[in-house]
Every structure is written in structure tokens, then in C-alpha cells.
Motif scaffolding. Structure first.
Motif, mmCIF file in Angstrom:
data_model
loop_
_atom_site.group_PDB
_atom_site.id
_atom_site.type_symbol
_atom_site.label_atom_id
_atom_site.label_comp_id
_atom_site.label_asym_id
_atom_site.label_seq_id
_atom_site.Cartn_x
_atom_site.Cartn_y
_atom_site.Cartn_z
ATOM 1 N N LEU A 131 0.828 -1.201 0.000
ATOM 2 C CA LEU A 131 0.000 0.000 0.000
ATOM 3 C C LEU A 131 0.874 1.268 0.000
ATOM 4 N N CYS A 132 1.661 1.457 -1.076
ATOM 5 C CA CYS A 132 2.540 2.615 -1.140
ATOM 6 C C CYS A 132 1.843 3.765 -1.869
ATOM 7 N N LEU A 133 2.502 4.900 -1.901
ATOM 8 C CA LEU A 133 1.939 6.107 -2.521
ATOM 9 C C LEU A 133 1.567 5.862 -3.987
ATOM 10 N N VAL A 150 -5.148 9.826 -9.538
ATOM 11 C CA VAL A 150 -4.539 11.172 -9.439
ATOM 12 C C VAL A 150 -3.023 10.983 -9.377
ATOM 13 N N SER A 151 -2.302 12.085 -9.576
ATOM 14 C CA SER A 151 -0.836 11.973 -9.536
ATOM 15 C C SER A 151 -0.374 11.803 -8.085
ATOM 16 N N THR A 152 0.823 11.254 -7.898
ATOM 17 C CA THR A 152 1.336 11.073 -6.529
ATOM 18 C C THR A 152 1.475 12.408 -5.814
ATOM 19 N N SER A 153 1.903 13.427 -6.518
ATOM 20 C CA SER A 153 2.101 14.719 -5.855
ATOM 21 C C SER A 153 0.755 15.337 -5.451
ATOM 22 N N HIS A 154 -0.254 15.207 -6.337
ATOM 23 C CA HIS A 154 -1.577 15.731 -5.997
ATOM 24 C C HIS A 154 -2.154 14.969 -4.800
ATOM 25 N N LYS A 181 -2.514 5.457 -8.193
ATOM 26 C CA LYS A 181 -3.121 4.763 -9.343
ATOM 27 C C LYS A 181 -4.583 4.464 -9.034
ATOM 28 N N ARG A 182 -4.807 3.938 -7.837
ATOM 29 C CA ARG A 182 -6.151 3.586 -7.389
ATOM 30 C C ARG A 182 -7.096 4.787 -7.471
ATOM 31 N N ALA A 183 -6.567 5.957 -7.074
ATOM 32 C CA ALA A 183 -7.416 7.150 -7.018
ATOM 33 C C ALA A 183 -7.421 7.916 -8.330
#
Lengths: 294, 294
Positions: free
Chosen positions: A204-206, A215-219, A211-213
């Protein structure tokens, strides 16, 4: 990396683990995973507005709301900047309200059990009952100030009265539905629910979560911090540690098995994080709480 | 010879040893030595008049009086025939109000301890506090009638509140003096006090006592029965048995030693009388109550 936990001065007296924050306007109520504690909490809202994050749910706060927060529940209140909430919070250890069995099916902490099981932590006290709740709080405050003979006992009694009233009330409103809060984006609410259901998986990493959401990792990082007050990783870890605390007390599994089942990569990582968030080692936690059992 | 004890239906539920006799006008409150029980009793007087015999003291009964009667205390109320008292009696086992230590010096049953030690069993509730006491009684009555979830717990809480208020009140009025009752002859009051102090001596027969009181044995018998409701010998024996109950729990002495110390001629007489007045043998009483200790 998580910061050093902020220690709070609750519960210095092991014989009387109780504290009250009375009619507080300024500071937002929060129990972020800097420190996962076993104490139970009740927050009564007199007036004002705000949002309360409890596990994966956001709740509106308004007059007459009572938040029922079992130990080890991640939560944080975000008061409205214009009309911040005015609230009283009571903190106590379950040991304080344990009584000998009366052959009753009634369990004094059933509201907390119910909140935990159904993941519903808010009840709006009907107007006719608000006077009772506020008067109990006033009595507790008076006892704390006057410190007459037997004040600790008196506070325990008042607290039990409040819990009893609450249990009776909650058994009536159990079927009521909860209005979701619209000010939090749907993807964020879905993500919190997803973490709630999947935090025992160790991937369960960033990246996975973003990906699941979709959105980008930074967002994700920015938005998560904005809505919950903490980072994604701290949140996931706190969930996992809360989970291990429960397993330590309810199972006989080894620390290694528990670490693995709760999503930790290694026993040493689990050990380090547990110590950081709870102040004790997993073994000491298990032993200490078994001593108080029965 | 004492009559077969009249069994009362108190305390059928061992998990909830509590009973209330609510706003009772007719029947005089009495706990004559037909049955020496360990339950504690509180009697609140709403109105009317009468006399209360408690151990060797007679007390006037009037509005706002609260009688605090520890277990195994011989007592009887004599209501006035014209204006009989209206009262509520609460009966409970000390186990019902035992709570874990809160590191408090306060002891919830201290009023009863105080009553027993100083042999003062009456406190007049100040007018400003009577509403509180009566309202607690009303709450208990409501809980008993409604039997909502948790009503046993609620009653325990109310009872503890009442005791707490009473303790605080009694700690204030400890220095007040008691008015003796003038309607009872002085020689009778002296005799009761004498029995209280000397019932452990085994020559306390009717002849000894009548000499002590400078009255004839037949006058003593008649007058004693008139003022206390029971015979001299029953009264002395009840005192002795109450004493043995205490010794059985607080000492490790053998039954033989206890019988001797408490004024019984023989072990078999003690055994028979104990069984008659308490319903169990001395040995069973000691074992049963040690089981519930700690």
C-alpha cells in the motif's frame, strides 16, 4: 519518516485515568497518529461549525453533536475559521467505568463498541436530552474544581450516567442514516475507505494509492495532507499499528505473525514504529494490558 | 425459645442484591432478630412521627430524617398511631457499591462505618438537600418500574450518588449532638446500653438484668417487650450472634473460641442459634463471605 511523538499530559494518575477539556473554542480536537492511545473520548459540540475526520469518514460538526471515539481511532477536528466550534472533550480509560457484573445484559461501553463496529462515530443529541448531557458536564467540572471528598468517585458516577444515557439513545437511533459530507472530494473519501479495508496489505505505497485514485502522486500527497492533516504513509502506518494493538490483546499469535498479517515488511520495522506511536514495545503492551484484564 | 425465623424475599438475585420499599405508610420498618442479615439499609422519613429503636438507642422520627443502618443491626420502627410515618427504605448488599480504588481516600460506605462506630444512626437532612435525596429515590423508582436497558447499573449509580452526598453531609455534622428521646424510661435506655456493652458475658440472664435495673423480672419482661418489640433473651442472643458474625469474618479464631468470647454457654447452642438467625451454619457463613472478599 514520522516525527517524534508529541507526549500529552493525560493520565498521569494511573488510579484515575480521566481528563476534561472544558468548553474549548480555539484548539481543534485531534488525535493524530503521533500517539495512538487506548483512552476513550467523547466530544460534545455546543455551537459553531467544522469538520471531523474519524477513520475514513468526514462528519459535519454542529450544535448538539456528540462524537464517540474509541481508543486507537485516528481522528482530527477542523474547526470552521469563521464560526469555530465550542466543545467539551472527555478522555478516560475503559478501566475507569468497569463495574462488577449485575447480571445485566447492559454493557456500559456499548456505544463505543457500536461506533467501532459500524464506523459511525457521531450522534446528534435530541434537544430534549441536551440539557442532561450539558448538566453532567457541568457537574464533572464542578467536582474537578471543588475537589471535595469523593470527587473522583463522583466523576466516575457522572461519566457512567452519561454513558448510560448515550447507550439508551444510540440503541434508538441505530437505524438512522448518516449524511455524507459534500465538501470533501468523492475520490478522497473512497481512498480513505480503501485504506481502511486494505491497510493490512504490504504493497500500500503512494504509487499504488495514486493509481487507485487516478490522481498523480504529488496531488495525492498534497490533497491528503490538506484534508486529513497528515501524510498518506503516516496514516496507513497508524491504521496498521492500531490493528496490531488489537491483535496483540485478542490473539496469541507471535509478534512476527502479527507484523506480517498487519502489512509490515519486517518485524524490526513494526517494532520501531510501534514503540514510536505507543511509547512501549509490542511485547510490553501485550503484557501490560493482560495484567489489567479480568 | 425463639420462633422460626420469618424469611423475607429480599435479595433473590445474587447479582443485584437491592430492594426498595417505596413511600410506605402502614408497616413499621423493622429488622428484629428473627433474621440477622448482612444487608445495609437506608430509611428516609417524608412525614409523620414515630420512634426508632436502633441498637440501644431510641430516636424520634420526623420529616427529613435519614436512618443509616449497617448490616446485622437490631432495629425497629414504632410509627405514631395518629400520624404514622411515611418513609422509603432502601436495602442493599455492600458488594453492590464496591468499586475499584481510584486512589481516593474516600470510602463509599463511610456513613455506615461512622454510624456503627459512634452508634449514631440518624442524620437530619438539611432542607436544602432534601430535594436531592428525594429525587434520587424517585429516579430509582422510575428505573425499577421502566426496566430499560441498564436499569440495574443506573440504580447502582443513583445509590452511590446518594451515599456520596450522605458521606459529605455526615462529615459536616459529625460534631452535632443527639437529643435523647424522653418517652422511653431512663432505666430502659440504661439497660439497653448495659446489654450493648456486656452481652459477651455469659451470665446475662433475666435475673442479673432485673437486679441491674432495680425492677422485678416480670416488669422487666413486660416493659422490654413493650419498648423493643422482642424479649430480653432474644435481644441478648441477637446481639451475640451479630458479634459472632463480625468475628467470623475478621478473626481466624476457632468456632469454639468465638462462641466462648461472645457469651455462649456451649458450641452447640451457638451453632443452633446461628443457623436459626442467619439461615446458615457459622462455618458456611465464614467460607461464603471469604469467597466474596477482595
Amino acid at each position: 519518516m514520522m516525527e517524534q511523538p508529541l507526549r500529552k499530559s493525560f493520565f498521569n494518575d494511573p488510579m484515575f485515568p480521566f481528563e476534561m477539556v472544558y468548553r474549548d473554542r480555539k484548539s481543534p480536537q485531534h488525535e493524530l497518529p503521533e500517539h495512538l492511545h487506548d483512552r476513550y473520548e467523547l466530544v460534545y459540540i455546543y455551537e459553531g461549525r467544522g469538520t471531523f475526520l474519524l477513520n475514513h469518514n468526514f462528519y459535519d460538526m454542529s450544535e448538539g453533536d456528540l462524537f464517540v471515539i474509541p481508543g486507537n481511532t485516528i481522528h482530527r477536528a477542523f474547526p470552521d475559521t469563521e464560526v469555530p466550534v465550542l466543545s467539551t472533550a472527555l478522555f478516560f480509560s475503559p478501566s475507569l467505568v468497569r463495574i462488577p457484573s449485575l447480571g445485566d445484559t447492559h454493557f456500559i461501553l456499548s456505544s463505543f463498541e457500536w461506533a467501532r463496529k459500524r464506523r459511525k462515530y457521531k450522534v446528534n443529541i435530541p434537544e430534549a436530552l441536551r440539557g442532561t448531557f450539558m448538566s453532567i458536564i457541568e457537574q464533572i467540572k464542578m467536582e474537578l474544581e471543588d475537589r471535595k471528598s469523593g470527587y473522583k468517585h463522583a466523576i466516575c458516577l457522572q461519566l457512567q450516567f452519561l454513558l448510560l444515557q448515550l447507550n439508551r439513545l444510540m440503541s434508538q437511533v441505530q437505524s438512522e442514516t448518516e449524511d455524507p459530507v459534500h465538501s470533501v472530494p468523492q475520490w478522497m473519501q473512497s481512498l480513505l475507505l480503501f485504506i481502511d479495508l486494505h491497510h493490512t496489505e504490504n504493497d500500500l505505497c503512494l504509487t499504488t494509492l495514486s493509481k487507485r485514485a487516478s490522481v498523480s502522486t504529488s496531488h495525492l500527497s498534497r490533497a491528503f495532507k490538506q484534508y486529513t492533516g497528515i501524510s498518506v504513509i503516516d496514516y496507513v502506518n497508524a491504521k496498521r499499528i492500531a490493528n496490531t494493538k488489537e491483535m496483540l490483546l485478542t490473539s496469541d499469535s507471535s509478534l512476527e505473525i502479527i507484523a506480517q498479517k498487519c502489512g509490515f515488511e519486517s518485524l524490526s520495522h513494526f517494532h520501531r514504529l510501534f514503540k514510536l506511536l505507543t511509547g512501549v514495545t509490542p511485547g510490553a503492551y501485550r503484557r501490560g494490558n493482560q495484567l489489567f484484564k479480568g
